[in-house]
Design a protein around this motif. Structure first.
Motif, PDB file in Angstrom:
ATOM      1  N   ARG A 231      15.028  -7.053   5.444  1.00 32.79           N
ATOM      2  CA  ARG A 231      14.161  -6.924   4.251  1.00 32.79           C
ATOM      3  C   ARG A 231      13.006  -5.967   4.572  1.00 32.79           C
ATOM      4  N   GLN A 232      12.221  -5.652   3.537  1.00 32.06           N
ATOM      5  CA  GLN A 232      11.195  -4.608   3.627  1.00 32.06           C
ATOM      6  C   GLN A 232      10.265  -4.726   4.839  1.00 32.06           C
ATOM      7  N   ASP A 233       9.652  -5.934   5.022  1.00 25.36           N
ATOM      8  CA  ASP A 233       8.625  -6.036   6.068  1.00 25.36           C
ATOM      9  C   ASP A 233       9.253  -5.999   7.461  1.00 25.36           C
ATOM     10  N   GLU A 234      10.435  -6.600   7.573  1.00 25.43           N
ATOM     11  CA  GLU A 234      11.120  -6.599   8.870  1.00 25.43           C
ATOM     12  C   GLU A 234      11.503  -5.165   9.272  1.00 25.43           C
ATOM     13  N   TRP A 235      11.979  -4.394   8.294  1.00 22.98           N
ATOM     14  CA  TRP A 235      12.380  -3.005   8.546  1.00 22.98           C
ATOM     15  C   TRP A 235      11.157  -2.164   8.919  1.00 22.98           C
ATOM     16  N   LYS A 236      10.055  -2.412   8.214  1.00 25.63           N
ATOM     17  CA  LYS A 236       8.810  -1.699   8.551  1.00 25.63           C
ATOM     18  C   LYS A 236       8.419  -1.990  10.006  1.00 25.63           C
ATOM     19  N   ASN A 237       8.548  -3.262  10.422  1.00 27.65           N
ATOM     20  CA  ASN A 237       8.184  -3.615  11.797  1.00 27.65           C
ATOM     21  C   ASN A 237       9.079  -2.893  12.810  1.00 27.65           C
ATOM     22  N   MET A 238      10.352  -2.738  12.464  1.00 31.70           N
ATOM     23  CA  MET A 238      11.271  -2.042  13.373  1.00 31.70           C
ATOM     24  C   MET A 238      10.892  -0.568  13.501  1.00 31.70           C
ATOM     25  N   ILE A 239      10.462   0.030  12.385  1.00 31.42           N
ATOM     26  CA  ILE A 239      10.059   1.447  12.410  1.00 31.42           C
ATOM     27  C   ILE A 239       8.812   1.608  13.291  1.00 31.42           C
ATOM     28  N   GLN A 240       7.880   0.656  13.129  1.00 36.35           N
ATOM     29  CA  GLN A 240       6.659   0.690  13.951  1.00 36.35           C
ATOM     30  C   GLN A 240       6.990   0.482  15.428  1.00 36.35           C
ATOM     31  N   ALA A 241       7.924  -0.440  15.672  1.00 32.48           N
ATOM     32  CA  ALA A 241       8.276  -0.745  17.067  1.00 32.48           C
ATOM     33  C   ALA A 241       8.891   0.479  17.757  1.00 32.48           C
ATOM     34  N   ALA A 242       9.487   1.373  16.973  1.00 23.35           N
ATOM     35  CA  ALA A 242      10.070   2.592  17.555  1.00 23.35           C
ATOM     36  C   ALA A 242       8.992   3.630  17.871  1.00 23.35           C
ATOM     37  N   GLY A 243       7.741   3.345  17.491  1.00 23.67           N
ATOM     38  CA  GLY A 243       6.638   4.239  17.850  1.00 23.67           C
ATOM     39  C   GLY A 243       6.021   4.981  16.670  1.00 23.67           C
ATOM     40  N   PHE A 244       6.590   4.815  15.479  1.00 24.56           N
ATOM     41  CA  PHE A 244       6.063   5.543  14.321  1.00 24.56           C
ATOM     42  C   PHE A 244       4.784   4.900  13.796  1.00 24.56           C
ATOM     43  N   VAL A 245       3.920   5.739  13.258  1.00 24.09           N
ATOM     44  CA  VAL A 245       2.745   5.256  12.542  1.00 24.09           C
ATOM     45  C   VAL A 245       3.154   5.133  11.083  1.00 24.09           C
ATOM     46  N   VAL A 246       2.968   3.942  10.528  1.00 24.88           N
ATOM     47  CA  VAL A 246       3.433   3.693   9.164  1.00 24.88           C
ATOM     48  C   VAL A 246       2.244   3.750   8.216  1.00 24.88           C
ATOM     49  N   PRO A 247       2.269   4.657   7.239  1.00 22.98           N
ATOM     50  CA  PRO A 247       1.098   4.765   6.364  1.00 22.98           C
ATOM     51  C   PRO A 247       1.062   3.638   5.324  1.00 22.98           C
ATOM     52  N   GLY A 248      -0.156   3.227   4.951  1.00 26.79           N
ATOM     53  CA  GLY A 248      -0.367   2.250   3.865  1.00 26.79           C
ATOM     54  C   GLY A 248       0.342   0.943   4.122  1.00 26.79           C
ATOM     55  N   LYS A 249       0.897   0.371   3.037  1.00 26.03           N
ATOM     56  CA  LYS A 249       1.595  -0.921   3.104  1.00 26.03           C
ATOM     57  C   LYS A 249       2.880  -0.796   3.935  1.00 26.03           C
ATOM     58  N   GLY A 250       3.435   0.388   3.958  1.00 25.28           N
ATOM     59  CA  GLY A 250       4.606   0.608   4.804  1.00 25.28           C
ATOM     60  C   GLY A 250       5.888   0.892   4.050  1.00 25.28           C
ATOM     61  N   TRP A 251       5.901   0.550   2.770  1.00 24.36           N
ATOM     62  CA  TRP A 251       7.097   0.866   1.991  1.00 24.36           C
ATOM     63  C   TRP A 251       6.761   0.915   0.511  1.00 24.36           C
ATOM     64  N   GLU A 252       7.712   1.451  -0.255  1.00 25.77           N
ATOM     65  CA  GLU A 252       7.589   1.483  -1.715  1.00 25.77           C
ATOM     66  C   GLU A 252       8.869   0.882  -2.298  1.00 25.77           C
ATOM     67  N   ASP A 253       8.719  -0.150  -3.109  1.00 24.66           N
ATOM     68  CA  ASP A 253       9.886  -0.761  -3.755  1.00 24.66           C
ATOM     69  C   ASP A 253      10.332   0.077  -4.943  1.00 24.66           C
ATOM     70  N   LEU A 254      11.640   0.166  -5.125  1.00 23.60           N
ATOM     71  CA  LEU A 254      12.193   0.848  -6.297  1.00 23.60           C
ATOM     72  C   LEU A 254      13.034  -0.163  -7.082  1.00 23.60           C
ATOM     73  N   THR A 255      12.889  -0.153  -8.399  1.00 21.26           N
ATOM     74  CA  THR A 255      13.626  -1.069  -9.284  1.00 21.26           C
ATOM     75  C   THR A 255      13.576  -2.509  -8.740  1.00 21.26           C
ATOM     76  N   GLY A 256      12.358  -3.006  -8.615  1.00 21.51           N
ATOM     77  CA  GLY A 256      12.170  -4.410  -8.234  1.00 21.51           C
ATOM     78  C   GLY A 256      12.586  -4.738  -6.809  1.00 21.51           C
ATOM     79  N   GLY A 257      12.772  -3.718  -5.978  1.00 17.95           N
ATOM     80  CA  GLY A 257      13.147  -3.970  -4.579  1.00 17.95           C
ATOM     81  C   GLY A 257      14.654  -3.836  -4.337  1.00 17.95           C
ATOM     82  N   ILE A 258      15.424  -3.440  -5.347  1.00 14.23           N
ATOM     83  CA  ILE A 258      16.862  -3.181  -5.097  1.00 14.23           C
ATOM     84  C   ILE A 258      16.963  -2.137  -3.980  1.00 14.23           C
TER      85      ILE A 258
END
Ligand code: SAM
Length: 267
Positions: A231-258
């Protein structure tokens, strides 16, 4: 699962994924339209606009990239039939007037890339220095370190056997200041909407696959792979764990999160 993916060796999973995409390659674009009721086009348009490829200003513009006259070096991973690549080139050339921005469309599956190459013949970029194709596994890219301004992956990463390895490769090939951008199916946030969406994906999609593409199993696999993706937050954490700096909240939902867009910057 339908294919019992949990019980097979990793290389076997990779082979099965390859089989799925070889069998869907020719019907892939039609099926995308049917399964998403055409909405995937809007998501892809939005994804590309939000990245503003070829620009030389903006919060996510690669900071240590080329001078504007050189254009951006973009790697579109799991690029399949070229949907993202052609949009990025259109945007860079027509909106940002960046004639040197180029895209390498990379995919593990030669059949998907062959469809992309065929489709490119209807674009102004066919056989030009702006576009090339690379058969490669995202987990082991034959691409030099620190060479890419923008790495995109749309509806691809959930199929990878080792997502962390793919993220490490993305990090390796990007220049410092370069941008990782992912468009992927995600988690619907509203429970009522989720119920409707699940009925559609588990009921209608395999059926449409059977009727239109004559291939229920591959589309059943696609639906199951969406279910299993973080899911969104878990995926964001994985991106951060790889060393990336994640801007803002970390993701943008499209069509209610589909679907959701995640971005990361290589520091
Ligand atoms: N990006 C395109 C789009 O948005 O229409 C295509 C997405 S398609 C659903 C997923 C693609 O991922 C397929 O073309 C498949 O061959 C590719 N793929 C699966 N595993 C891969 C891997 N390990 N490395 C690179 N590509 C992979």
């Amino acid at each position: 699962t339908h294919f019992g993916f949990e019980n097979v060796a990793e290389h076997e999973k990779a082979q099965r994924v390859a089989g799925v995409f070889s069998s869907v390659a020719s019907s892939y674009d039609t099926m995308n339209d049917l399964m998403s009721l055409g909405i995937h086009r809007l998501w892809k348009d939005h994804f590309v606009r939000s990245l503003n490829p070829g620009s030389n200003s903006g919060s996510l513009t690669p900071t240590t990239g080329p001078s504007p006259s050189q254009g951006w070096n973009i790697l579109d991973i799991a690029g399949g039939t070229g949907d993202i690549a052609f949009r990025m080139l259109d945007h860079a050339h027509n909106v940002n007037h960046s004639p040197h921005t180029r895209v390498t469309v990379s995919d593990i599956n030669p059949d998907m890339l062959a469809e992309g190459r065929k489709r490119s013949l209807e674009t102004p970029y066919a056989n030009s220095k702006n576009l090339d194709f690379l058969v490669a596994n995202a987990e082991e890219l034959p691409v030099p370190d620190n060479s890419v301004d923008l790495y995109t992956v749309a509806f691809g990463i959930r199929n990878f056997t080792d997502k962390e390895k793919a993220l490490r490769e993305a990090y390796r090939v990007l220049k410092p200041g370069g941008v990782f951008a992912c468009l992927e199916f995600s988690g619907v946030t509203n429970p009522l909407f989720e119920a409707v969406y699940k009925r559609w994906s588990f009921g209608a999609i395999p059926l449409i696959g059977q009727l239109v593409a004559g291939d229920r199993a591959s589309y059943q696999y696609l639906v199951e792979s969406i279910e299993k993706f973080p899911r969104q937050d878990e995926w964001k954490n994985m991106i951060q764990a790889a060393g990336f700096v994640v801007p803002g909240k970390g993701w943008e939902d499209l069509t209610g999160g589909i679907a959701a867009i995640h971005k990361g910057i290589k520091p």
